[in-house]
Design a protein around this motif. Sequence first.
Motif, PDB file in Angstrom:
ATOM      1  N   ALA A 262      80.597   5.794  70.402  1.00 14.37           N
ATOM      2  CA  ALA A 262      81.794   5.899  69.573  1.00 14.37           C
ATOM      3  C   ALA A 262      81.597   5.282  68.194  1.00 14.37           C
ATOM      4  O   ALA A 262      82.139   5.767  67.207  1.00 14.37           O
ATOM      5  CB  ALA A 262      82.973   5.224  70.273  1.00 14.37           C
ATOM      6  N   SER A 263      80.780   4.245  68.112  1.00 15.34           N
ATOM      7  CA  SER A 263      80.633   3.566  66.825  1.00 15.34           C
ATOM      8  C   SER A 263      79.926   4.437  65.790  1.00 15.34           C
ATOM      9  O   SER A 263      79.942   4.143  64.609  1.00 15.34           O
ATOM     10  CB  SER A 263      79.861   2.259  66.998  1.00 15.34           C
ATOM     11  OG  SER A 263      78.557   2.547  67.449  1.00 15.34           O
ATOM     12  N   THR A 264      79.304   5.531  66.251  1.00 19.64           N
ATOM     13  CA  THR A 264      78.614   6.410  65.304  1.00 19.64           C
ATOM     14  C   THR A 264      79.482   7.584  64.868  1.00 19.64           C
ATOM     15  O   THR A 264      79.075   8.389  64.051  1.00 19.64           O
ATOM     16  CB  THR A 264      77.321   6.971  65.919  1.00 19.64           C
ATOM     17  OG1 THR A 264      77.680   7.827  67.013  1.00 19.64           O
ATOM     18  CG2 THR A 264      76.403   5.871  66.412  1.00 19.64           C
ATOM     19  N   VAL A 265      80.683   7.699  65.422  1.00 22.78           N
ATOM     20  CA  VAL A 265      81.521   8.843  65.080  1.00 22.78           C
ATOM     21  C   VAL A 265      82.191   8.627  63.728  1.00 22.78           C
ATOM     22  O   VAL A 265      82.909   7.662  63.538  1.00 22.78           O
ATOM     23  CB  VAL A 265      82.607   9.085  66.155  1.00 22.78           C
ATOM     24  CG1 VAL A 265      83.544  10.208  65.716  1.00 22.78           C
ATOM     25  CG2 VAL A 265      81.970   9.412  67.490  1.00 22.78           C
TER      26      VAL A 265
ATOM     27  N   TYR B 238      89.200   6.709  62.935  1.00 21.42           N
ATOM     28  CA  TYR B 238      89.667   5.380  63.341  1.00 21.42           C
ATOM     29  C   TYR B 238      90.419   5.407  64.671  1.00 21.42           C
ATOM     30  O   TYR B 238      91.133   4.466  65.014  1.00 21.42           O
ATOM     31  CB  TYR B 238      90.504   4.714  62.241  1.00 21.42           C
ATOM     32  CG  TYR B 238      91.600   5.583  61.650  1.00 21.42           C
ATOM     33  CD1 TYR B 238      91.361   6.341  60.500  1.00 21.42           C
ATOM     34  CD2 TYR B 238      92.861   5.652  62.225  1.00 21.42           C
ATOM     35  CE1 TYR B 238      92.359   7.135  59.956  1.00 21.42           C
ATOM     36  CE2 TYR B 238      93.854   6.445  61.691  1.00 21.42           C
ATOM     37  CZ  TYR B 238      93.594   7.180  60.552  1.00 21.42           C
ATOM     38  OH  TYR B 238      94.577   7.970  60.017  1.00 21.42           O
ATOM     39  N   GLY B 239      90.266   6.491  65.398  1.00 25.28           N
ATOM     40  CA  GLY B 239      90.708   6.497  66.784  1.00 25.28           C
ATOM     41  C   GLY B 239      92.198   6.604  67.027  1.00 25.28           C
ATOM     42  O   GLY B 239      92.662   6.318  68.120  1.00 25.28           O
ATOM     43  N   SER B 240      92.955   7.034  66.030  1.00 24.21           N
ATOM     44  CA  SER B 240      94.384   7.240  66.293  1.00 24.21           C
ATOM     45  C   SER B 240      94.927   8.337  65.399  1.00 24.21           C
ATOM     46  O   SER B 240      94.328   8.701  64.398  1.00 24.21           O
ATOM     47  CB  SER B 240      95.182   5.945  66.098  1.00 24.21           C
ATOM     48  OG  SER B 240      95.167   5.524  64.752  1.00 24.21           O
ATOM     49  N   GLY B 241      96.069   8.832  65.797  1.00 25.43           N
ATOM     50  CA  GLY B 241      96.765   9.844  65.018  1.00 25.43           C
ATOM     51  C   GLY B 241      98.239   9.521  65.009  1.00 25.43           C
ATOM     52  O   GLY B 241      98.664   8.475  65.501  1.00 25.43           O
TER      53      GLY B 241
ATOM     54  N   ALA C 188      86.538  -1.379  68.184  1.00 24.21           N
ATOM     55  CA  ALA C 188      87.419  -2.254  67.408  1.00 24.21           C
ATOM     56  C   ALA C 188      87.097  -2.123  65.912  1.00 24.21           C
ATOM     57  O   ALA C 188      87.999  -2.131  65.062  1.00 24.21           O
ATOM     58  CB  ALA C 188      87.245  -3.699  67.864  1.00 24.21           C
ATOM     59  N   THR C 189      85.830  -1.957  65.593  1.00 22.25           N
ATOM     60  CA  THR C 189      85.413  -1.820  64.189  1.00 22.25           C
ATOM     61  C   THR C 189      86.021  -0.571  63.566  1.00 22.25           C
ATOM     62  O   THR C 189      86.472  -0.585  62.423  1.00 22.25           O
ATOM     63  CB  THR C 189      83.872  -1.718  64.125  1.00 22.25           C
ATOM     64  OG1 THR C 189      83.336  -2.821  64.837  1.00 22.25           O
ATOM     65  CG2 THR C 189      83.367  -1.731  62.698  1.00 22.25           C
ATOM     66  N   GLN C 190      86.039   0.510  64.354  1.00 20.05           N
ATOM     67  CA  GLN C 190      86.628   1.746  63.832  1.00 20.05           C
ATOM     68  C   GLN C 190      88.139   1.609  63.677  1.00 20.05           C
ATOM     69  O   GLN C 190      88.706   2.009  62.673  1.00 20.05           O
ATOM     70  CB  GLN C 190      86.288   2.911  64.761  1.00 20.05           C
ATOM     71  CG  GLN C 190      84.819   3.318  64.663  1.00 20.05           C
ATOM     72  CD  GLN C 190      84.433   4.334  65.711  1.00 20.05           C
ATOM     73  OE1 GLN C 190      84.850   4.237  66.856  1.00 20.05           O
ATOM     74  NE2 GLN C 190      83.630   5.300  65.321  1.00 20.05           N
ATOM     75  N   LYS C 191      88.793   1.023  64.683  1.00 14.06           N
ATOM     76  CA  LYS C 191      90.255   0.885  64.611  1.00 14.06           C
ATOM     77  C   LYS C 191      90.683   0.026  63.429  1.00 14.06           C
ATOM     78  O   LYS C 191      91.763   0.224  62.865  1.00 14.06           O
ATOM     79  CB  LYS C 191      90.780   0.270  65.905  1.00 14.06           C
ATOM     80  CG  LYS C 191      90.760   1.225  67.080  1.00 14.06           C
ATOM     81  CD  LYS C 191      91.333   0.547  68.304  1.00 14.06           C
ATOM     82  CE  LYS C 191      91.317   1.484  69.503  1.00 14.06           C
ATOM     83  NZ  LYS C 191      91.662   0.759  70.742  1.00 14.06           N
ATOM     84  N   ALA C 192      89.819  -0.928  63.045  1.00 19.06           N
ATOM     85  CA  ALA C 192      90.163  -1.810  61.923  1.00 19.06           C
ATOM     86  C   ALA C 192      90.224  -1.039  60.606  1.00 19.06           C
ATOM     87  O   ALA C 192      90.705  -1.549  59.605  1.00 19.06           O
ATOM     88  CB  ALA C 192      89.153  -2.948  61.827  1.00 19.06           C
TER      89      ALA C 192
ATOM     90  N   SER D 257      87.227  -2.647  56.916  1.00 20.98           N
ATOM     91  CA  SER D 257      88.260  -3.274  57.737  1.00 20.98           C
ATOM     92  C   SER D 257      89.233  -4.080  56.883  1.00 20.98           C
ATOM     93  O   SER D 257      88.829  -4.734  55.918  1.00 20.98           O
ATOM     94  CB  SER D 257      87.586  -4.219  58.742  1.00 20.98           C
ATOM     95  OG  SER D 257      88.504  -5.206  59.173  1.00 20.98           O
ATOM     96  N   ASN D 258      90.502  -4.034  57.244  1.00 22.55           N
ATOM     97  CA  ASN D 258      91.471  -4.893  56.548  1.00 22.55           C
ATOM     98  C   ASN D 258      91.988  -5.994  57.463  1.00 22.55           C
ATOM     99  O   ASN D 258      93.027  -6.589  57.204  1.00 22.55           O
ATOM    100  CB  ASN D 258      92.628  -4.063  55.985  1.00 22.55           C
ATOM    101  CG  ASN D 258      93.370  -4.823  54.896  1.00 22.55           C
ATOM    102  OD1 ASN D 258      92.810  -5.710  54.245  1.00 22.55           O
ATOM    103  ND2 ASN D 258      94.641  -4.514  54.709  1.00 22.55           N
ATOM    104  N   THR D 259      91.268  -6.273  58.539  1.00 17.99           N
ATOM    105  CA  THR D 259      91.665  -7.372  59.424  1.00 17.99           C
ATOM    106  C   THR D 259      91.626  -8.678  58.629  1.00 17.99           C
ATOM    107  O   THR D 259      90.645  -8.955  57.934  1.00 17.99           O
ATOM    108  CB  THR D 259      90.688  -7.463  60.620  1.00 17.99           C
ATOM    109  OG1 THR D 259      90.631  -6.177  61.243  1.00 17.99           O
ATOM    110  CG2 THR D 259      91.159  -8.497  61.624  1.00 17.99           C
ATOM    111  N   GLY D 260      92.684  -9.444  58.706  1.00 15.88           N
ATOM    112  CA  GLY D 260      92.747 -10.686  57.930  1.00 15.88           C
ATOM    113  C   GLY D 260      92.741 -10.433  56.435  1.00 15.88           C
ATOM    114  O   GLY D 260      92.329 -11.284  55.651  1.00 15.88           O
TER     115      GLY D 260
END
Length: 306
Positions: free
Chosen positions: A28-31, A257-260, A281-285, A293-296
């Motif tokens: 998944a991390s390569t998608v 990023y795994g969501s719609g 988690a990296t993709q979702k961020a 990523s915009n985490t934090g």
Amino acid sequence: MLSRTINVLSVLSAVMLTSSIVFALPDASTVTDVRYTVHNLSNNTLITDGLAGEGRNYAASSSGQADQVCVFCHTPHNASPSKPLWNKAYTPGIESSYRLYTSSKTLTPTAKAATITANSESMICLSCHDGKTAINVLHNSSYRDNTDVNGDAIVDIDGTFSGSGAFALGQQWSGGFTSYNYPNLGAERSADGSIPTLAASLAGTNLTDDHPIGFSYTAAQAQDAAGLKASPDTGIRLFGPTNRVECSSCHNPHVYYGSGLAGSTRVYFDTDITTPLVATATQKAKTPFLSISNTGSNLCKGCHIK
Ligand code: HEC
Ligand code: HEC
Ligand code: HEC
Ligand code: HEC
């Protein structure tokens, strides 16, 4: 020839049997795949879910070639304007109608003088996200449900709207936007952030309440070296010879990023949707379409010293 094919196949299956990795779904991390995002406006069913709808709010309803994905933004030929091979109908001069975030007293002189031009990278985003420009009128398309006055193709988009007319994101207005962020950035909003009327939703020019774009990062940084990093963090992009800040400094319109979105609800594919795709988690961020990523507030701190 046939036996040679069979030989190749048996070698392949021997390899596969000894290495189960060959059978595994892609890591998944390569998608990085725009097809599995809300920027897939085609009629294909790559994102489907019996429960929550398609996980995207808009999809072409035509049959035939409306299953293309890139075509809603790019064309290989006869692009207009040419960069980056744009395929959206362009209203001459529309760029000068956008009012940008320039009136803040604390901005540098460079940011106060921000402008966008017909060829600014932000123009392709605004050609859907201003809220008034139709998302379904394509400059160069081999399929069409209808033709507009300029000869551009109108592709029928289903969802909230149907019929074969032009459809703008501002048309989503249905009696007051109060519950969540709507993607028509050019709307005229009330002080509480809601959109009061259909006309305000379709206004299309008000970017004064959006992060500044359309100026040289390098020049602004020279005027505020204490507030801005000498160079943005890796992954944040600047554009053109003067290193301009544009929508795509913070965003990447292709990133997975795994969501719609299903109306006001965010649908996570790994929990809700019966597709093999899951997101790390990296993709979702990187939700929604972020360049890093915009985490934090990692993205914001990628440029700002704050
Ligand atoms: C929702 C609009 C949109 C869709 C759909 C889209 N692109 Fe893009 N693309 C852009 C924008 C905007 C840029 C300009 C640079 C940037 O913002 O990343 C771009 C830039 C590019 C570039 C050059 C720079 C780069 O980032 O690599 C390539 C190549 C590209 N797109 C290919 C594709 C392909 C292939 C597809 C379909 C599989 C596709 N795009 C779908 C909006 C889109
Ligand atoms: C062809 C039209 C089109 C273009 C061009 C386009 N978008 Fe979008 N974008 C959409 C649609 C449609 C949605 C989904 C809106 C909805 O569901 O209400 C969307 C959603 C988004 C979202 C929210 C996604 C989420 O999951 O919450 C972001 C962020 C976004 N776009 C950024 C961009 C940026 C930045 C660009 C330019 C680089 C761009 N878009 C270009 C059509 C477009
Ligand atoms: C300085 C960084 C930055 C710039 C520049 C930027 N965005 Fe965003 N954008 C974000 C972030 C971060 C979010 C997510 C906000 C959240 O989730 O609260 C976002 C959210 C969005 C959304 C989702 C709806 C919403 O209002 O939250 C859309 C659509 C969008 N951006 C489009 C654009 C377009 C089009 C441009 C250029 C005109 C642009 N963005 C410029 C950082 C930026
Ligand atoms: C590409 C680098 C970059 C990123 C990423 C970025 N900014 Fe900015 N931002 C700037 C620049 C450059 C300015 C203009 C600064 C100036 O002229 O003083 C600015 C201006 C602003 C301003 C207006 C300041 C004023 O004086 O009115 C705010 C607030 C702001 N950014 C917040 C954010 C937030 C929040 C994020 C993350 C969502 C973010 N920025 C991400 C580069 C960036």
